[in-house]
Write a protein that holds these residues in place. Sequence first.
Motif: not given
Length: 272
Positions: A54, A58, A61, A83, A87, A90, A106
């Motif tokens: 991540y 991302d 995140m 988010l 997200q 996740e 993801l």
Amino acid sequence: MSSEVIFWPGLPSLPEDLLLARDQGRVLFVVGAGASYPKPTQLPDFGGLVAKIYDIVDPSMSSAIKAVSKKDGPKWYEVTDLLSHEQRTELKFFCQREFDVVLGMLERRIDGDPSKESTMRQAATTVLSQTIEPNPVHDALVRLGQRYGQTLLVTTNFDRLLSEAASKLRVQHEAFARGEIPNPSSSRDFAGILHIHGKLGWRKEKGSALILTDQDFGDSYLRRNLITSFLYDAARIFHIVLVGYSASDSPVRYLLNAIAADERHFVDLKRR
């Protein structure tokens, strides 16, 4: 071999009957990410790998994961970052330590088209390909994994640290991954460092696909049945010793569930 053999200071010694079975070629060590924690290695565990992926793909995140990972941090549903629904889902599964599910979600969210190279898998390879050295736990495992003059170890790790340790100790070894892995056998020829979840390339050797997501686990353990069949056979021949796992790890959950299901059908499974 002495009954005082230990993997690392503070860990228990190996029982004498286990060492005797090992000397008779009847023990199979299965190695997880915990073997790579001690210095100088310090590779991440599955949760750490997910967090580092991540970091790369991302950052929004990544901040949320850092927040919920703190000792007194917020619950996933208390995170105030902006988010998306995907997200947040996740993040929820990350907090539940279902890391294979997280990576599957993801990958579908950021990569979508399965015909293209996966950004998530590129990030995973980047994290795992750092230059590192084997540690004393790897050395101990290679010494314990000697069977009739050859190295026999199974690992769910993708790194090649066991191979590097074997080379350093100058013991005979070959590395195999997934479809290359030989079928378990009581034969003296059954040997190798067996990467059942795939492996990274090492020096001039070619790597393989890595089992990372819940879809990957389902395909290998259920649909294709490759790993499950390997474990069924191995558990009837060898005492299986798991090293470097916690009970909540996704790999050990799949491993133990596969073996436990076979206990209903066979009475000759060895003690684990």
